[in-house]
Motif scaffolding. Structure first.
Motif, PDB file in Angstrom:
ATOM      1  N   SER A   1       0.845  -1.200   0.000  1.00 24.45           N
ATOM      2  CA  SER A   1       0.000   0.000   0.000  1.00 24.45           C
ATOM      3  C   SER A   1       0.879   1.250   0.000  1.00 24.45           C
ATOM      4  O   SER A   1       0.483   2.300  -0.509  1.00 24.45           O
ATOM      5  CB  SER A   1      -0.942   0.003   1.209  1.00 24.45           C
ATOM      6  N   HIS A   2       2.052   1.126   0.588  1.00 25.44           N
ATOM      7  CA  HIS A   2       2.962   2.276   0.671  1.00 25.44           C
ATOM      8  C   HIS A   2       4.384   1.803   0.365  1.00 25.44           C
ATOM      9  O   HIS A   2       5.036   1.220   1.236  1.00 25.44           O
ATOM     10  CB  HIS A   2       2.887   2.889   2.075  1.00 25.44           C
TER      11      HIS A   2
ATOM     12  N   LEU B   1      10.028   5.007  -2.544  1.00 24.43           N
ATOM     13  CA  LEU B   1       9.821   6.460  -2.435  1.00 24.43           C
ATOM     14  C   LEU B   1      11.022   7.131  -1.774  1.00 24.43           C
ATOM     15  O   LEU B   1      11.450   8.211  -2.190  1.00 24.43           O
ATOM     16  CB  LEU B   1       8.542   6.738  -1.637  1.00 24.43           C
TER      17      LEU B   1
ATOM     18  N   ASP C   1       0.789  12.086  -5.669  1.00 24.68           N
ATOM     19  CA  ASP C   1       0.492  12.769  -4.398  1.00 24.68           C
ATOM     20  C   ASP C   1       1.618  13.732  -4.023  1.00 24.68           C
ATOM     21  O   ASP C   1       1.373  14.799  -3.467  1.00 24.68           O
ATOM     22  CB  ASP C   1       0.343  11.762  -3.242  1.00 24.68           C
ATOM     23  N   ALA C   2       2.858  13.303  -4.319  1.00 27.14           N
ATOM     24  CA  ALA C   2       4.023  14.113  -3.949  1.00 27.14           C
ATOM     25  C   ALA C   2       4.274  15.244  -4.945  1.00 27.14           C
ATOM     26  O   ALA C   2       5.211  16.024  -4.777  1.00 27.14           O
ATOM     27  CB  ALA C   2       5.264  13.219  -3.857  1.00 27.14           C
TER      28      ALA C   2
ATOM     29  N   ASP D   1       0.608   6.366  -7.591  1.00 28.28           N
ATOM     30  CA  ASP D   1      -0.317   7.179  -6.781  1.00 28.28           C
ATOM     31  C   ASP D   1       0.477   8.100  -5.850  1.00 28.28           C
ATOM     32  O   ASP D   1       0.186   9.291  -5.715  1.00 28.28           O
ATOM     33  CB  ASP D   1      -1.227   6.314  -5.906  1.00 28.28           C
ATOM     34  N   HIS D   2       1.493   7.494  -5.201  1.00 33.42           N
ATOM     35  CA  HIS D   2       2.282   8.259  -4.232  1.00 33.42           C
ATOM     36  C   HIS D   2       3.138   9.316  -4.926  1.00 33.42           C
ATOM     37  O   HIS D   2       3.337  10.403  -4.380  1.00 33.42           O
ATOM     38  CB  HIS D   2       3.145   7.308  -3.406  1.00 33.42           C
TER      39      HIS D   2
ATOM     40  N   THR E   1       1.037   0.836  -6.422  1.00 34.02           N
ATOM     41  CA  THR E   1       0.583   2.133  -5.897  1.00 34.02           C
ATOM     42  C   THR E   1       1.689   3.182  -5.944  1.00 34.02           C
ATOM     43  O   THR E   1       1.447   4.325  -5.539  1.00 34.02           O
ATOM     44  CB  THR E   1       0.098   2.000  -4.438  1.00 34.02           C
TER      45      THR E   1
END
Ligand SMILES: C[S@@+](CC[C@H](N)C(=O)[O-])C[C@H]1O[C@@H](n2cnc3c(N)ncnc32)[C@H](O)[C@@H]1O
Length: 213
Positions: free
Chosen positions: A24-25, A30, A61-62, A57-58, A54
């Motif tokens: 999920s993360h 990252l 988001d960043a 997505d992150h 994902t």
């Protein structure tokens, strides 16, 4: 079964968050991307074999504005696009086999691959992969590759994999890449098992071919 058929089957029969590699993360990915690009959200990043990960997505988001996701499976990309909805339009999607695609010349600051390179158990496939990296990554750009570690599983998605130490992975890329750092990760699968991963960050030297012989 060929590679594409295998992966299309996987993504048509399993939910994106029910595959063993789901995160999920993606913390380590990252962190390493941040390490190389800092606050430069215009850096061009390709997630090779990104599938339905994902990570994209992150990155959105960043605030990253130049993100490409490449995968051999149309089903995987469709799954990520459905999740992102409108935001999917801010991403470049490439349905392709990384070993067959003629990469554009040097567009990327960062090449990211989690759990694709380790499927390349034939030397000729690794050579083609490294050739693609050489072509696609800018001189001085960064290559972040995560594979099963030496003490990781011997298969992923039912396919045999090659397992690596940091030095072995660096050697697989050859001269022309400088190993900057590596880190291990205990990946907790959705089924409650633990898989040992290794992440290597290499910098592509500004000169030299460095291709595997
Ligand atoms: C184990 S999954 C990892 C997905 C994603 N990187 C992650 O960490 O969640 C491997 C991915 O690589 C893709 N893949 C496998 N071989 C490939 C190839 N030759 N070219 C492009 N993508 C490939 C598969 O479709 C799949 O999405």
């Amino acid at each position: 079964m060929n590679t594409k058929t295998h992966w299309e089957n996987i993504y048509s029969t399993k939910a994106a968050d029910a595959v063993s590699w789901y995160q999920s993360h993606p913390v380590q990915s990252l962190r390493l991307i941040r390490q190389v690009v800092g606050d430069d959200t215009t850096a061009s990043i390709i997630d090779v074999g990104g599938g339905a990960s994902t990570l994209v997505d992150h990155l959105l988001d960043a605030g990253f504005t130049d993100v490409t996701v490449l995968d051999i499976s149309a089903n995987a990309l469709a799954s990520a696009q459905a999740r992102l909805q409108e935001r999917a339009r801010r991403v470049a999607w490439l349905e392709a086999d990384v070993l067959a695609l003629q990469m554009p010349s040097h567009p990327f600051d960062v090449w990211h691959d989690r759990a694709v390179f380790h499927f390349l158990t034939a030397a000729e496939d690794r050579r083609r992969y490294v050739q693609a990296v050489h072509r696609a990554v800018k001189p001085g750009g960064s290559v972040i590759v995560a594979t099963f570690a030496e003490d990781g599983p011997s298969q992923c998605s039912g396919l045999d994999v090659a397992r690596y130490s940091a030095d072995q992975m660096h050697a697989a890329f050859g001269a022309g890449f400088k190993l900057i750092t590596s880190t291990r990760e205990d990946h907790h699968t959705p089924f409650g098992t633990v898989q040992k991963f290794i992440y290597c960050l290499c910098r592509k030297e500004a000169s030299g071919s460095g291709l595997l012989q």
